[in-house]
Scaffold this active site. Structure first.
Site, short mmCIF file in Angstrom:
data_model
loop_
_atom_site.label_atom_id
_atom_site.label_comp_id
_atom_site.label_asym_id
_atom_site.label_seq_id
_atom_site.Cartn_x
_atom_site.Cartn_y
_atom_site.Cartn_z
N ASN A 86 -25.26 1.32 59.76
CA ASN A 86 -24.29 1.22 60.63
C ASN A 86 -24.57 0.37 61.66
O ASN A 86 -25.31 -0.94 61.60
CB ASN A 86 -24.89 2.63 61.76
CG ASN A 86 -23.32 3.07 62.11
OD1 ASN A 86 -22.19 2.71 62.82
ND2 ASN A 86 -23.34 4.80 62.05
N HIS B 119 -48.34 -10.63 62.08
CA HIS B 119 -48.47 -11.89 62.57
C HIS B 119 -49.90 -11.49 63.19
O HIS B 119 -50.42 -10.63 63.44
CB HIS B 119 -47.65 -12.22 64.58
CG HIS B 119 -46.49 -12.54 63.58
ND1 HIS B 119 -45.93 -13.99 63.39
CD2 HIS B 119 -45.23 -12.31 64.42
CE1 HIS B 119 -44.32 -13.95 63.09
NE2 HIS B 119 -44.11 -12.51 63.28
N GLY C 281 -30.76 7.43 64.16
CA GLY C 281 -30.33 5.66 65.22
C GLY C 281 -32.02 5.15 66.47
O GLY C 281 -33.05 6.19 66.87
N ARG D 53 -41.60 18.38 59.34
CA ARG D 53 -41.01 20.32 58.69
C ARG D 53 -41.00 19.65 57.34
O ARG D 53 -40.65 18.31 57.10
CB ARG D 53 -39.93 20.55 59.25
CG ARG D 53 -39.19 21.79 58.52
CD ARG D 53 -38.63 22.59 59.02
NE ARG D 53 -37.30 21.19 59.20
CZ ARG D 53 -36.21 22.35 59.33
NH1 ARG D 53 -35.47 23.27 59.84
NH2 ARG D 53 -35.23 20.85 59.84
#
Length: 193
Positions: A83, A113, A140, A181
């Site tokens: 997305n 780094h 998201g 879970r």
């Protein structure tokens, strides 16, 4: 391509190496071209995706707004949906399996780094691979950090920071991301139960 070989094998490398910089420039030009296309330019977007990445399976869809570091180090399976606003720093190999769904604003980092400022100021980096197994859903705003493997069939909750491996068949979430879970216990290898 000495620095490239060092980079993909996990050794320290010079981030400012001219050949590495040129690869990044070329890929970012193609990514900019992809991001500028109309949503309806499906054929051209697919061609560019196949140009950007090391390998791409069938039925792979990217929404626009992606940022890619190298592209050639990433291999994507079949039936993958990524997305909006995807960020991929693929200095080391990245594998995205089959039937993977990646929500908006997900970031995958292989780049590391040094903690030592003097070494960091010399533009030294290293990288560790990321593996996303088949049938994974990443919520998201999640961030996948270097060296992580996410097991088959797992779900990563939105906003998670994944800094350790996640086993197969679980729901995991949080910062740091932790198993909440087990959902596919009958389908997991014995060592996970």
């Amino acid at each position: 391509m000495r620095e490239f070989s060092k980079m993909v094998s996990g050794e320290n490398y010079n981030i400012n190496d001219p050949e590495l910089r040129e690869i990044r420039y070329r890929v970012r030009d193609i990514v900019d071209e992809f991001n500028a296309l109309s949503t309806r330019a499906v054929t051209e977007k697919e061609r560019l995706i196949r140009t950007i990445f090391g390998s791409v399976g069938e039925n792979v869809h990217f929404e626009k707004g992606m940022r890619i570091d190298y592209g050639c180090n990433t291999h994507i399976g079949n039936n993958v949906f990524i997305n909006f606003n995807f960020v991929l720093l693929d200095c080391a190999p990245v594998t995205i399996g089959n039937n993977v769904f990646i929500a908006p604003d997900v970031q995958i980092y292989t780049a590391q780094h040094p903690l030592d400022p003097e070494m960091r100021n010399q533009h030294i980096g290293s990288a560790r691979p990321v593996i996303i197994g088949d049938d994974v859903w990443i919520g998201g705003g999640s961030i996948i950090l270097p060296g992580v493997t996410i097991g088959k069939g797992s779900t990563i909750g939105a906003g998670s920071v994944v800094k350790h491996d996640i086993p197969a068949g679980v729901i995991a979430a949080g910062n740091p991301c932790q198993v909440k879970r087990i959902c596919l216990a009958d389908k997991l290898p014995e060592s996970v139960e």
